[in-house]
Design a protein around this motif. Structure first.
Motif, PDB file in Angstrom:
ATOM      1  N   LEU A  73      29.387   5.630 -17.815  1.00 11.16           N
ATOM      2  CA  LEU A  73      28.440   5.445 -18.909  1.00 11.16           C
ATOM      3  C   LEU A  73      29.152   4.962 -20.168  1.00 11.16           C
ATOM      4  O   LEU A  73      30.340   5.212 -20.372  1.00 11.16           O
ATOM      5  CB  LEU A  73      27.702   6.767 -19.174  1.00 11.16           C
ATOM      6  CG  LEU A  73      26.868   7.283 -17.995  1.00 11.16           C
ATOM      7  CD1 LEU A  73      26.315   8.668 -18.289  1.00 11.16           C
ATOM      8  CD2 LEU A  73      25.736   6.311 -17.658  1.00 11.16           C
ATOM      9  N   TYR A  74      28.419   4.287 -20.999  1.00 11.66           N
ATOM     10  CA  TYR A  74      28.962   3.671 -22.206  1.00 11.66           C
ATOM     11  C   TYR A  74      29.513   4.741 -23.145  1.00 11.66           C
ATOM     12  O   TYR A  74      28.796   5.656 -23.559  1.00 11.66           O
ATOM     13  CB  TYR A  74      27.879   2.857 -22.888  1.00 11.66           C
ATOM     14  CG  TYR A  74      28.273   2.164 -24.172  1.00 11.66           C
ATOM     15  CD1 TYR A  74      29.505   1.521 -24.311  1.00 11.66           C
ATOM     16  CD2 TYR A  74      27.396   2.134 -25.259  1.00 11.66           C
ATOM     17  CE1 TYR A  74      29.853   0.877 -25.489  1.00 11.66           C
ATOM     18  CE2 TYR A  74      27.730   1.485 -26.439  1.00 11.66           C
ATOM     19  CZ  TYR A  74      28.971   0.862 -26.548  1.00 11.66           C
ATOM     20  OH  TYR A  74      29.309   0.231 -27.716  1.00 11.66           O
ATOM     21  N   SER A  75      30.785   4.609 -23.496  1.00  8.47           N
ATOM     22  CA  SER A  75      31.423   5.608 -24.356  1.00  8.47           C
ATOM     23  C   SER A  75      31.162   5.363 -25.828  1.00  8.47           C
ATOM     24  O   SER A  75      31.530   6.190 -26.672  1.00  8.47           O
ATOM     25  CB  SER A  75      32.933   5.628 -24.107  1.00  8.47           C
ATOM     26  OG  SER A  75      33.506   4.366 -24.413  1.00  8.47           O
ATOM     27  N   GLY A  76      30.520   4.251 -26.149  1.00  8.99           N
ATOM     28  CA  GLY A  76      30.236   3.941 -27.538  1.00  8.99           C
ATOM     29  C   GLY A  76      31.366   3.168 -28.181  1.00  8.99           C
ATOM     30  O   GLY A  76      32.386   2.864 -27.562  1.00  8.99           O
ATOM     31  N   LEU A  77      31.177   2.839 -29.430  1.00 11.45           N
ATOM     32  CA  LEU A  77      32.193   2.115 -30.182  1.00 11.45           C
ATOM     33  C   LEU A  77      33.471   2.954 -30.233  1.00 11.45           C
ATOM     34  O   LEU A  77      33.416   4.178 -30.405  1.00 11.45           O
ATOM     35  CB  LEU A  77      31.669   1.847 -31.592  1.00 11.45           C
ATOM     36  CG  LEU A  77      32.351   0.749 -32.409  1.00 11.45           C
ATOM     37  CD1 LEU A  77      32.177  -0.610 -31.741  1.00 11.45           C
ATOM     38  CD2 LEU A  77      31.766   0.724 -33.821  1.00 11.45           C
ATOM     39  N   SER A  78      34.610   2.300 -30.087  1.00 12.11           N
ATOM     40  CA  SER A  78      35.862   3.065 -29.957  1.00 12.11           C
ATOM     41  C   SER A  78      36.977   2.524 -30.859  1.00 12.11           C
ATOM     42  O   SER A  78      38.132   2.453 -30.453  1.00 12.11           O
ATOM     43  CB  SER A  78      36.328   3.069 -28.504  1.00 12.11           C
ATOM     44  OG  SER A  78      36.495   1.745 -28.020  1.00 12.11           O
ATOM     45  N   LEU A  79      36.617   2.133 -32.074  1.00 12.61           N
ATOM     46  CA  LEU A  79      37.637   1.722 -33.032  1.00 12.61           C
ATOM     47  C   LEU A  79      38.515   2.919 -33.386  1.00 12.61           C
ATOM     48  O   LEU A  79      38.022   4.038 -33.533  1.00 12.61           O
ATOM     49  CB  LEU A  79      36.985   1.169 -34.295  1.00 12.61           C
ATOM     50  CG  LEU A  79      36.107  -0.080 -34.137  1.00 12.61           C
ATOM     51  CD1 LEU A  79      35.476  -0.443 -35.468  1.00 12.61           C
ATOM     52  CD2 LEU A  79      36.919  -1.243 -33.589  1.00 12.61           C
ATOM     53  N   PHE A 138      18.813   8.880 -14.050  1.00 10.16           N
ATOM     54  CA  PHE A 138      18.870   8.540 -12.630  1.00 10.16           C
ATOM     55  C   PHE A 138      17.748   9.283 -11.900  1.00 10.16           C
ATOM     56  O   PHE A 138      17.615  10.502 -12.030  1.00 10.16           O
ATOM     57  CB  PHE A 138      20.224   8.925 -12.036  1.00 10.16           C
ATOM     58  CG  PHE A 138      21.395   8.312 -12.756  1.00 10.16           C
ATOM     59  CD1 PHE A 138      21.890   7.070 -12.374  1.00 10.16           C
ATOM     60  CD2 PHE A 138      21.989   8.967 -13.826  1.00 10.16           C
ATOM     61  CE1 PHE A 138      22.961   6.497 -13.054  1.00 10.16           C
ATOM     62  CE2 PHE A 138      23.057   8.403 -14.511  1.00 10.16           C
ATOM     63  CZ  PHE A 138      23.541   7.168 -14.120  1.00 10.16           C
ATOM     64  N   LEU A 139      16.963   8.546 -11.142  1.00  4.34           N
ATOM     65  CA  LEU A 139      15.879   9.127 -10.357  1.00  4.34           C
ATOM     66  C   LEU A 139      16.170   8.920  -8.878  1.00  4.34           C
ATOM     67  O   LEU A 139      16.436   7.792  -8.448  1.00  4.34           O
ATOM     68  CB  LEU A 139      14.544   8.466 -10.718  1.00  4.34           C
ATOM     69  CG  LEU A 139      13.304   8.983  -9.981  1.00  4.34           C
ATOM     70  CD1 LEU A 139      13.026  10.441 -10.346  1.00  4.34           C
ATOM     71  CD2 LEU A 139      12.088   8.110 -10.310  1.00  4.34           C
ATOM     72  N   GLU A 148      17.520   3.709 -12.347  1.00  2.00           N
ATOM     73  CA  GLU A 148      18.561   4.151 -13.260  1.00  2.00           C
ATOM     74  C   GLU A 148      18.460   3.404 -14.571  1.00  2.00           C
ATOM     75  O   GLU A 148      17.995   2.255 -14.617  1.00  2.00           O
ATOM     76  CB  GLU A 148      19.963   3.983 -12.669  1.00  2.00           C
ATOM     77  CG  GLU A 148      20.463   2.556 -12.588  1.00  2.00           C
ATOM     78  CD  GLU A 148      21.942   2.487 -12.174  1.00  2.00           C
ATOM     79  OE1 GLU A 148      22.500   3.497 -11.710  1.00  2.00           O
ATOM     80  OE2 GLU A 148      22.523   1.408 -12.325  1.00  2.00           O
ATOM     81  N   HIS A 149      18.856   4.064 -15.625  1.00  2.00           N
ATOM     82  CA  HIS A 149      18.962   3.442 -16.942  1.00  2.00           C
ATOM     83  C   HIS A 149      20.229   3.962 -17.586  1.00  2.00           C
ATOM     84  O   HIS A 149      20.442   5.180 -17.670  1.00  2.00           O
ATOM     85  CB  HIS A 149      17.760   3.785 -17.827  1.00  2.00           C
ATOM     86  CG  HIS A 149      17.920   3.292 -19.240  1.00  2.00           C
ATOM     87  ND1 HIS A 149      17.734   1.979 -19.587  1.00  2.00           N
ATOM     88  CD2 HIS A 149      18.283   3.945 -20.377  1.00  2.00           C
ATOM     89  CE1 HIS A 149      17.958   1.837 -20.885  1.00  2.00           C
ATOM     90  NE2 HIS A 149      18.296   3.009 -21.387  1.00  2.00           N
ATOM     91  N   ALA A 183      14.424   2.422 -21.229  1.00  2.00           N
ATOM     92  CA  ALA A 183      14.192   0.977 -21.229  1.00  2.00           C
ATOM     93  C   ALA A 183      12.976   0.625 -22.077  1.00  2.00           C
ATOM     94  O   ALA A 183      12.919  -0.436 -22.694  1.00  2.00           O
ATOM     95  CB  ALA A 183      13.998   0.484 -19.791  1.00  2.00           C
ATOM     96  N   ASN A 184      11.995   1.534 -22.101  1.00  2.00           N
ATOM     97  CA  ASN A 184      10.776   1.339 -22.884  1.00  2.00           C
ATOM     98  C   ASN A 184      10.668   2.494 -23.877  1.00  2.00           C
ATOM     99  O   ASN A 184      10.114   3.539 -23.560  1.00  2.00           O
ATOM    100  CB  ASN A 184       9.558   1.299 -21.965  1.00  2.00           C
ATOM    101  CG  ASN A 184       8.248   1.158 -22.726  1.00  2.00           C
ATOM    102  OD1 ASN A 184       8.241   0.887 -23.929  1.00  2.00           O
ATOM    103  ND2 ASN A 184       7.130   1.341 -22.026  1.00  2.00           N
ATOM    104  N   MET A 185      11.196   2.311 -25.071  1.00  2.00           N
ATOM    105  CA  MET A 185      11.196   3.393 -26.045  1.00  2.00           C
ATOM    106  C   MET A 185       9.793   3.698 -26.573  1.00  2.00           C
ATOM    107  O   MET A 185       9.561   4.775 -27.122  1.00  2.00           O
ATOM    108  CB  MET A 185      12.150   3.069 -27.199  1.00  2.00           C
ATOM    109  CG  MET A 185      13.626   3.150 -26.817  1.00  2.00           C
ATOM    110  SD  MET A 185      14.154   4.815 -26.317  1.00  2.00           S
ATOM    111  CE  MET A 185      14.030   5.695 -27.888  1.00  2.00           C
ATOM    112  N   SER A 186       8.849   2.791 -26.407  1.00  2.00           N
ATOM    113  CA  SER A 186       7.466   3.076 -26.797  1.00  2.00           C
ATOM    114  C   SER A 186       6.863   4.156 -25.908  1.00  2.00           C
ATOM    115  O   SER A 186       6.001   4.921 -26.337  1.00  2.00           O
ATOM    116  CB  SER A 186       6.613   1.811 -26.722  1.00  2.00           C
ATOM    117  OG  SER A 186       7.036   0.849 -27.663  1.00  2.00           O
TER     118      SER A 186
END
Length: 260
Positions: A106-112, A222-223, A233-234, A244-247
């Motif tokens: 999974l994305y660890s985010g910005l890593s500066l 994950f389903l 999966e998302h 995927a659909n924040m609405s």
């Protein structure tokens, strides 16, 4: 790659009893299993995702959906999270170092990394940049949607609900009628829910975030079918991007339930 075998062999501490057991304990007979890798338990995404699940909890129970989640934190943060959101402590496991998130890719985010800053200070710097949209696609648009409203999203606050979101004064949910009507997400409605979550976390920061070094880590959804086949999966790409659909974040799930 289907992460089900990894999840099946992974053990973490369960919030309800403090026992270290398989995170899929009791899931063998599940018709469908929803697994959530939540970011830090004090993260906007974790709290908001739990709110949506609680909103539809009866419908999900009727569909006999089994839910398990691993959040970044320790048992006290898990207990606080469950007490605030209503998420079942039997469903929640904690991972203090986000090891499972890394194993899932999974994305660890910005890593500066600035050498003059500690790991926690670098995490704060990266988090602030992500909140501004750097390394976090869609975040600013999602923040603005919370203020602007969304006619494609359902109404979030009932007219007779008493809303407490300091520093705002207490008010009735019917106040949002003045911003546009009923039956959809009105302007400032979602922003108010997010303000309430922020107030909760900031007032209990040390409990929710025992280690700030993992604040940028993102999560995933994950389903699985009964046999462990991956149905959906998302993988979160940024802050406020847990669906995927924040609405309508659970639209993927309710569509799957209705198809059965």
């Amino acid at each position: 790659m289907n992460p089900y075998p990894l999840l099946k062999q992974t053990q973490r501490q369960r919030v309800s009893d403090g026992q270290k057991v398989s995170i899929l304990d009791g899931c063998d007979a599940a018709n469908r299993l929803l697994f959530l890798a939540l970011p830090q338990l004090g993260d906007f995404d974790s709290l908001e995702y739990a709110w949506w699940l609680q909103r539809d909890v009866e419908r999900l129970r009727e569909a006999k959906l089994t839910i398990r989640a691993v959040g970044i934190g320790d048992r006290p943060s898990g207990e606080k999270f469950c007490a605030y959101t209503g998420f079942s402590p039997d469903w929640l496991f904690v991972d203090p170092t986000a090891e499972l998130h890394r194993q899932l890719g999974l994305y660890s985010g910005l890593s500066l990394k600035l050498p003059v800053l500690s790991s926690s200070q670098n995490a704060w710097l990266n988090l602030m940049l992500m909140c501004a949209g750097v390394g976090s696609p869609g975040t600013l648009a999602e923040v603005f949607r919370g203020y602007r409203g969304d006619r494609n999203a359902p109404q979030l606050i009932h007219d007779d609900e008493v809303v407490k979101a300091a520093p705002l004064p207490t008010f009735k949910g019917s106040f949002f009628k003045l911003a546009g009507g009923t039956g959809f997400q009105r302007p400032f409605e979602l922003a108010t829910l997010r303000l309430r979550n922020m107030t909760e976390v900031l007032g209990n920061w040390k409990t929710y975030v025992p280690d700030a070094a993992h604040m940028t880590q993102r999560g995933g959804t994950f389903l699985f079918d009964r046999d462990g086949s991956l149905l959906y999966e998302h993988r979160d790409r940024g802050i406020l991007g847990f669906a995927a659909n924040m609405s309508d974040p659970l639209s993927f799930l309710l569509t799957e339930i209705n198809s059965k």
